[in-house]
Design an enzyme around this catalytic site. Structure first.
Site, PDB file in Angstrom:
ATOM      1  N   GLU A   1      -3.353   7.581  -4.239  1.00  0.00           N
ATOM      2  CA  GLU A   1      -3.324   6.290  -3.547  1.00  0.00           C
ATOM      3  C   GLU A   1      -3.065   5.174  -4.553  1.00  0.00           C
ATOM      4  O   GLU A   1      -3.796   5.045  -5.537  1.00  0.00           O
ATOM      5  CB  GLU A   1      -4.663   6.047  -2.840  1.00  0.00           C
ATOM      6  CG  GLU A   1      -4.681   4.749  -2.045  1.00  0.00           C
ATOM      7  CD  GLU A   1      -6.001   4.532  -1.313  1.00  0.00           C
ATOM      8  OE1 GLU A   1      -6.009   4.479  -0.076  1.00  0.00           O
ATOM      9  OE2 GLU A   1      -7.041   4.437  -1.999  1.00  0.00           O
TER      10      GLU A   1
ATOM     11  N   TYR B   1       0.853  -1.196   0.000  1.00  0.00           N
ATOM     12  CA  TYR B   1       0.000   0.000   0.000  1.00  0.00           C
ATOM     13  C   TYR B   1       0.886   1.242   0.000  1.00  0.00           C
ATOM     14  O   TYR B   1       1.850   1.326   0.774  1.00  0.00           O
ATOM     15  CB  TYR B   1      -0.897   0.027   1.250  1.00  0.00           C
ATOM     16  CG  TYR B   1      -1.722   1.302   1.334  1.00  0.00           C
ATOM     17  CD1 TYR B   1      -3.001   1.352   0.790  1.00  0.00           C
ATOM     18  CD2 TYR B   1      -1.210   2.466   1.914  1.00  0.00           C
ATOM     19  CE1 TYR B   1      -3.748   2.527   0.834  1.00  0.00           C
ATOM     20  CE2 TYR B   1      -1.941   3.645   1.952  1.00  0.00           C
ATOM     21  CZ  TYR B   1      -3.206   3.672   1.413  1.00  0.00           C
ATOM     22  OH  TYR B   1      -3.939   4.825   1.445  1.00  0.00           O
TER      23      TYR B   1
END
Lengths: 383, 297
Positions: free
Chosen positions: A196, A108
């Site tokens: 993101e 992530y």
């Protein structure tokens, strides 16, 4: 403003952030089939809607043949995709077609502005491919934050330290540093407020790729990004919000039946609270803006009334730089040109409230003196 | 007394010849604010509403001794740069009224503010501040305020007016009212203003008006617990706002578990702050706080 995955990936490519090879977007099964063919007969078909959790909801499918591609596209295009983030569902109008990749590690990575430190921060975790809020809850230590001094910028060694702290595969540290630096430059120069990459994928052939990308651009900075003009117009799924954006009106659709027009964000929010407390259901947030002239007030009224759910309108104005008589003129002008079939309660206070009230006296508009009284009146009228 | 501005405040208005800058300069002058200079690049040497105009803040400070700046420069004409110009010119209090200043610009500006101790930025996207009867800097309508002993700090403009109007009607005047603005990236926050009211001898009760989004209210609550002895009354706007939707202010958004009204109310109540259910109820809680103070003396 949110970018779709395919728009975000186009942006990333400009900054040399690696993304899976794609054949662009398509809106028909035939076009999807042709796109999969151009990728060599296999492809991943991804619904382009503004929501996370698309995979679980059935919005990401692998096609192993052209027939399968046609079949998947026929099912996916036009479907109402219900994700955990948007349970009411979003209609899939376009899909992105990408090369299939074999992922060996999912990480992530994001960059966001942090309000507490008033800086941009990297958020990094070895637990990729899932909702970061869930990771934060289950295993907060798996998340590493790195804040960037805007006057100094990035130091490579700090990125390497963050990669080590987050327990990412050290064999890929150098590639990830390059990836992070390119992403940061992309984030800065596009005036983003969210970049993101989830997951940032390590593939079986040793690449570091943005397998998915979610970007949000700062609305206040759009004036210096003409390249996002088209994306901004189609970023509103709600047609009323899209129209409001075109007219430069701060409007959020809430789905109820009491239309609202107020001035100032704080007063508008509090008026929504007041209507709910009175047992009503607000249709919208609408901040008419400071110093609104009659013409703008009429436009706002027209926008509110264009929502067919609206059974009544509450106008709550506390005049500071806004003049109440100007608002009254706008409301009266609006009701004269529009065919108004619903009750309108008007509460005017502050600058030139008496002049405003005098204008309303000879109309069908229903006056109120306080916020509570106004909310109670409109809720009882809407029933 | 009052905080941050008073009769000795000497204001330079940046963007004084623009529509908003010009109008509010008139309003501030009418209220009695000492506006000693205006700045519009290229208009140096002119006079507007009796105020001399300079090409730069540096020139304005040198000629007039201005110590406070009020910025109306539009975002598209680089309001962020106007803030930095004021800081570099030695201005101690910079009040930026401009809305829609890009987030990335404010991150840089705040780092510059941090590097200049002694300089305070209020805003951007704020209504400014007022010390009733003495001075107002910004766009707050003076008529609904009166001198007194309530200190008011708020993230919202019109909601502040609504509450100030109720307070004034109920007979509770104010020492100062400060609108800190509703953007995510701002200069001065609750935690900075609360200690100023604590230190001001004339402020007896503090009213803190927050809204959903971010955690400034929670940080303010922590400061109250640690170092504020005066009674504080709270209000939170957006109690019923849906998560994930930006409610007008760029900063007013519930993201995940951050920024919820429940979290803010709980933090304030845990710090001993009664939180009003409606703006109307604030005056009653202020009255109760004064009654308690009198009872204690």
């Amino acid at each position: 403003m949110k970018l779709h995955e395919y728009q975000a990936k186009e942006l990333l490519k400009k900054y040399e952030v690696a993304v899976p090879k794609n054949a662009g977007i398509a809106t028909t099964p035939e076009a999807v089939r042709a796109a999969v063919e151009s990728l060599g007969g296999r492809g991943v078909i991804k619904a382009q809607v503004h929501s996370g959790g698309r995979g679980k909801a059935g919005g990401i499918k692998v096609a192993n043949s052209l027939e399968e591609a046609t079949q998947i596209a026929a099912n996916m295009l036009g479907m109402l995709l219900k994700t955990h983030q948007v349970p009411e569902g979003l209609t899939v109008e376009q899909v992105l077609i990408e090369e299939p990749i074999t992922i060996v590690q999912e990480y992530y990575l994001s960059v966001v502005p942090d309000r507490n430190s008033q800086r941009n921060v990297f958020i990094l975790s070895a637990k990729g491919g899932m909702d970061i809020e869930a990771v934060a809850e289950e295993d907060p230590e798996a998340i590493v934050h790195l804040s960037i001094d805007p006057l100094i910028g990035i130091n490579d060694f700090e990125l390497r330290e963050a990669i080590v702290s987050a327990k990412l595969d050290p064999a890929f540290a150098n590639k990830i540093v390059v990836f992070m630096k390119s992403l940061y430059r992309c984030y800065l120069e596009s005036d983003s407020i969210l970049a993101e990459i989830n997951p940032m994928a390590i593939t079986s052939d040793g690449r570091v790729l943005a397998a998915d990308a979610k970007f949000q651009i700062d609305d206040s900075a759009l004036f210096r990004h003409k390249e996002f003009e088209a994306a901004a117009q189609e970023s509103f799924e709600d047609p009323f919000e899209a129209e409001a954006h075109r007219q430069d009106i701060a409007y959020v659709r809430l789905g109820g039946d009491v239309g609202l027009m107020c001035n100032g964000a704080g007063l508008t929010m509090s008026t929504i609270d007041e209507v709910k407390r009175a047992g009503g259901n607000p249709a919208n947030f609408l901040d008419v803006g400071g110093g609104a002239q009659a013409e703008r007030v009429s436009k706002c009224l027209a926008l509110i009334l264009s929502d067919p759910n609206v059974k009544g309108v509450l106008i709550n104005i506390f005049g500071g730089i806004t003049w109440c008589d100007e608002v009254a003129k706008g409301v009266i002008a609006g009701t004269e040109t529009l065919d108004v079939k619903v009750p309108i309660v008007v509460r005017l206070a502050g600058t030139r409230a008496q002049e405003g009230a005098a204008l309303l006296a000879s109309t069908n508009l229903i006056p109120a003196t306080t916020m509570q009284e106004a909310a109670a009146k409109i809720v009882s009228l809407v029933g | 007394m009052s905080i941050l501005i008073d009769e000795n405040t000497r204001v330079v208005v940046q963007g004084i010849t623009g529509r908003d800058g010009g109008f509010h300069t008139g309003q501030m002058l009418e209220y009695g604010t000492k506006i000693v200079a205006g700045v519009t690049p290229g208009r140096g040497g002119q006079t507007t509403q009796g105020v001399p105009v300079y090409n730069s803040v540096k020139e304005a400070v040198a000629a007039t001794g201005a110590n406070t700046s009020c910025i109306f420069v539009p975002a598209k004409l680089n309001a962020a740069d106007a803030i930095v110009e004021a800081i570099y010119a030695g201005i101690k209090l910079v009040v930026c009224i401009t809305e829609n200043v890009p987030n990335m610009d404010m991150i840089r500006v705040n780092a510059i503010v941090d590097a200049h101790p002694g300089t305070r930025l209020i805003g951007p996207n704020c209504p400014g501040l007022i010390s009733p009867g003495k001075c107002k800097v910004g766009i707050i309508p003076g008529s609904i305020f009166m001198p007194g002993s309530v200190g008011l700090v708020s993230r919202s403009g019109t909601l502040t007016y609504e509450i100030a109007d109720e307070l004034t009607r109920a007979g509770f005047g104010q020492t100062s009212a400060v609108g800190i603005g509703g953007d995510p990236m701002i200069g001065t926050t609750f935690k900075d203003v609360l200690p100023l009211f604590e230190a001001d001898p004339d402020t007896q009760v503090i009213v803190m008006v927050g809204e959903i989004g971010g955690s400034d209210e929670e940080e303010g609550a922590a400061v109250i617990r640690a170092s504020i002895t005066k009674p504080v009354v709270g209000f939170i706007g957006g109690r019923t706002a849906p998560p994930g939707k930006r409610m007008g202010h760029a900063g007013a958004i519930i993201s995940g578990k951050t920024g919820t009204p429940q979290g803010k109310v709980a933090a304030l109540e845990a710090a001993g702050v009664p939180v009003a259910d409606t703006p109307h109820d604030v005056a009653a809680l202020v009255q109760a706080a004064f009654a308690k103070l009198r009872g204690a003396h």
